[in-house]
Design an enzyme around this catalytic site. Structure first.
Site, PDB file in Angstrom:
ATOM      1  N   LYS A  71      -7.838 -30.706  21.883  1.00 53.62           N
ATOM      2  CA  LYS A  71      -8.677 -29.526  22.126  1.00 53.62           C
ATOM      3  C   LYS A  71      -8.506 -28.455  21.043  1.00 53.62           C
ATOM      4  CE  LYS A  71      -7.628 -27.630  25.993  1.00 53.62           C
ATOM      5  NZ  LYS A  71      -6.507 -26.856  25.402  1.00 53.62           N
ATOM      6  N   THR A  73      -7.375 -28.937  18.030  1.00 51.16           N
ATOM      7  CA  THR A  73      -7.888 -29.525  16.785  1.00 51.16           C
ATOM      8  C   THR A  73      -9.401 -29.351  16.699  1.00 51.16           C
ATOM      9  OG1 THR A  73      -6.094 -31.149  16.824  1.00 51.16           O
ATOM     10  CG2 THR A  73      -7.985 -31.658  15.431  1.00 51.16           C
ATOM     11  N   ARG A  94      -4.325 -19.127  21.481  1.00 51.76           N
ATOM     12  CA  ARG A  94      -3.058 -18.668  22.050  1.00 51.76           C
ATOM     13  C   ARG A  94      -1.908 -19.003  21.096  1.00 51.76           C
ATOM     14  NH1 ARG A  94      -2.464 -22.046  27.141  1.00 51.76           N
ATOM     15  NH2 ARG A  94      -3.482 -23.525  25.746  1.00 51.76           N
ATOM     16  N   LYS A 105       5.454 -31.866  24.701  1.00 51.33           N
ATOM     17  CA  LYS A 105       4.053 -31.667  24.344  1.00 51.33           C
ATOM     18  C   LYS A 105       3.857 -31.412  22.852  1.00 51.33           C
ATOM     19  CE  LYS A 105       0.110 -28.663  25.518  1.00 51.33           C
ATOM     20  NZ  LYS A 105       0.014 -27.883  24.273  1.00 51.33           N
ATOM     21  N   ALA A 273      -1.791 -22.638  31.221  1.00 52.31           N
ATOM     22  CA  ALA A 273      -2.921 -22.715  32.150  1.00 52.31           C
ATOM     23  C   ALA A 273      -2.566 -23.420  33.445  1.00 52.31           C
ATOM     24  CB  ALA A 273      -4.100 -23.427  31.494  1.00 52.31           C
ATOM     25  N   PHE A 301      -5.238 -26.712  28.798  1.00 53.84           N
ATOM     26  CA  PHE A 301      -5.335 -27.935  29.587  1.00 53.84           C
ATOM     27  C   PHE A 301      -6.792 -28.271  29.919  1.00 53.84           C
ATOM     28  CE2 PHE A 301      -0.800 -26.819  30.682  1.00 53.84           C
ATOM     29  CZ  PHE A 301      -0.259 -27.809  29.892  1.00 53.84           C
ATOM     30  N   PHE A 381     -11.659 -41.501  17.234  1.00 53.32           N
ATOM     31  CA  PHE A 381     -10.551 -42.304  16.733  1.00 53.32           C
ATOM     32  C   PHE A 381     -11.141 -43.533  16.038  1.00 53.32           C
ATOM     33  CE2 PHE A 381      -8.378 -39.593  19.587  1.00 53.32           C
ATOM     34  CZ  PHE A 381      -7.014 -39.651  19.323  1.00 53.32           C
ATOM     35  N   TRP A 409     -10.081 -34.111  12.777  1.00 52.99           N
ATOM     36  CA  TRP A 409      -8.686 -34.404  12.460  1.00 52.99           C
ATOM     37  C   TRP A 409      -8.605 -35.055  11.076  1.00 52.99           C
ATOM     38  CZ3 TRP A 409      -5.452 -38.286  11.004  1.00 52.99           C
ATOM     39  CH2 TRP A 409      -4.085 -38.095  11.184  1.00 52.99           C
TER      40      TRP A 409
END
Length: 556
Positions: A71, A73, A94, A105, A273, A301, A381, A409
């Site tokens: 998210k 990215t 954030r 994470k 979140a 999230f 991907f 990415w």
């Protein structure tokens, strides 16, 4: 393939003065923290406050999985892509917490060629905002215990202390502790608790405050305990507000850094979140809207947590209104929701995709409840097949959503052009008719039921006796009109993290309810969610190091 930190360390950053200059910020408007990061002065917002607001785009996602969604990215890549299309864009994010950085994470700077930099600074101490919040939180705790020791004029009931200490680290041993052991001079013996800094009410207050005056007013409303008559005792009554505000004097100012392609990024505040409201600061978002044509922000999230709280808490309390929402998914994550083990996600599996796409479907339905146009993007991907992508594209378009693939990415802004064009088309051709999920006047119990049934898909809500009693008391104290902040696992639409896809025939179980009077919401704790996480068996900290030249390795 290079790691994220290798890409970030090889990047050629511009001095932050040059990056800020692109959007009209002079050196006098910056408070520099070295060459590549700065805070925006209070005077700067006064200069631009009458500018017309730009468009606000929220980036959210399906429920997170071990397969990864990307998210942040996408948020960074979309901001860079808009810049390539000659749009004046800014990203509002954030700040990362140290807990996940050293836990499981990882950091929160984006990935690949869609990152914000300096990545190591951002993921570690940055400009000290979290340390200031931790200090202010623990100052209040110290003043509280000192007041009890020094004759307790406010008649605080030591059995009804609700204020908790905090630390920005995953440390399960601090969840439940005993303080005051030792001699008479060491305080009263009582049970105490720690939360992670990002779950502190002061973090939420900092992120929702409009200015220093508002910050101090909110700090004063914090309920720290109840007296022997059952009445609330506040931080203002403890005479803590001025000193806490002094510690937060600089932390309230938004931070500015840059992406790998030198797009400005305001990075400020960092509530989780799953246990808090999951959005960057109102102050940073409103500042960005005065600076740019388009502001791309994110909420933590999945959309059931971050986006719901963005709409029902942040927008409600600040007057912000999103113009569009980008919903991030991956083929891999959808197949994982369809029951495919992580090790087998690289193979085409249309049956699993059809089974797992119900998670995406529910999030689309939820976002449309708010009246905001939705663009679904697949974070691509190399293992995605044409058949899988085509299936998701058709699925989204049948549900009145724009669809785009994103390769940010791998390619940075260039890989986000398709998404940026869909976002621009949506902003131009579809009007946002934003509305919150529930009105202020609805009872707290009904608000919880609205979120549980309409957003999570639950058949109902159950309460522990203590939670029901707390909710009744909070209502009797006059806080019934506040929004609810649901603390729930991020991994499922339900409060059971093992239920993937789109669970049905389940209830949400509320075990605890308390009011964050300064922040302006009521926290509803569900399932087994913890406000102080623990470290995993193999913490990310094991792989982090610094070499003899000062280069950090292992951050991701």
């Amino acid at each position: 393939m290079k790691t994220d930190i290798e890409i970030a360390q090889e990047a050629v950053m511009l001095p932050i003065k040059e990056v800020a200059g692109k959007v009209g910020i002079t050196e006098d408007d910056l408070e520099l923290y070295g060459k590549y990061k700065a805070k925006l002065s209070d005077e700067y917002y006064d200069k631009i406050k009458d500018n017309e607001d730009g468009k606000l785009v929220l980036v959210t996602a399906i429920n997170p999985t071990p397969a990864g969604e990307g998210k942040t990215t996408i948020t960074v890549g979309l901001g860079q892509a808009l810049g390539k299309l000659n749009k004046k864009s800014i990203i509002a994010l954030r700040e990362p917490s140290l807990g996940p950085c050293f836990g499981i994470k990882g950091g929160a700077a984006g990935g690949g060629y869609s990152q914000v930099v300096p990545m190591e600074d951002l993921n570690l101490h940055f400009t000290g905002d979290f340390h200031a919040i931790t200090s202010a939180n623990n100052l209040l705790a110290a003043l509280l215990d000192n007041h009890i020791q020094q004759e307790n004029e406010l008649r605080i009931d030591t059995r009804q202390i609700v204020w908790k200490r905090c630390l920005d680290m995953n440390d399960r041993s601090l969840r439940n502790i005993v303080v005051g052991l030792g001699s008479k001079m060491d305080g009263f013996v009582r049970e105490d608790h720690f939360v992670i800094t990002v779950a502190s009410e002061i973090m939420a207050i900092l992120c929702l405050a409009s200015d220093m005056e508002d910050l101090k007013e909110r700090l004063g409303k914090i309920i720290v305990a109840y007296n022997l008559d059952g009445e609330p005792v506040t931080a203002k009554e403890l005479k803590a507000v001025g000193a806490m505000a002094a510690l937060l004097k600089d932390a309230i100012k938004p931070n500015i850094i840059q992406t790998l392609e030198h797009t400005p990024a305001l990075v400020h505040g960092g509530p989780f979140a799953n246990i808090a409201h999951g959005c960057n600061s109102v102050r940073a978002t409103k500042t960005a809207l005065k600076m740019a044509d388009i502001v791309v922000t994110e909420a933590g999230f999945g959309a059931d947590l971050g986006a719901e709280k963005f709409m029902d808490i942040k927008c409600r309390l600040s007057g912000l209104k999103p113009d569009a929402v980008v919903l991030v998914a991956t083929i891999r994550a959808l197949k994982y929701n369809g029951g495919v083990p992580k090790a087998e996600l690289n193979s085409e599996n249309l049956e699993a995709l059809k089974k797992g796409i119900v998670n995406l479907e529910k999030h689309i339905e939820n976002l449309q409840l708010y009246g905001v146009p939705v663009v679904v993007t697949l974070n691509s991907f190399i293992t995605d097949t044409d058949a899988e992508v085509e299936f998701v594209k058709n699925f989204c378009e049948e549900r009145n959503c724009e669809f785009a693939q994103a390769r940010v990415w791998e390619k940075g802004g260039e890989g986000g052009i398709e998404l940026a064009e869909k976002v621009l088309s949506t902003l131009e051709n579809k009007e946002s008719k934003f509305k919150t999920l529930y009105p202020d006047e609805m009872s707290l119990e009904d608000k919880v039921n609205e979120v549980a049934t309409k957003i999570y898909g639950a058949k109902g809500v159950t309460y522990s006796p203590a939670a029901k009693k707390a909710m009744d008391k909070i209502t009797s104290m006059g806080f019934g009109k506040l929004p609810v902040c649901m603390a729930k696992t991020q991994y499922s639409l339900s409060d059971d993290q093992t239920k993937l896809g789109r669970p049905t025939d389940f209830e949400i179980n509320v075990r605890e309810v308390y009011v964050s009077a300064g922040a302006g919401f009521v926290v509803v704790v569900t399932g087994a969610i913890m406000t102080m996480p623990g470290l995993p068996k193999q913490p990310a900290a094991y792989g982090i190091d610094v070499d003899e030249t000062g280069n950090i390795t292992g951050l991701f």
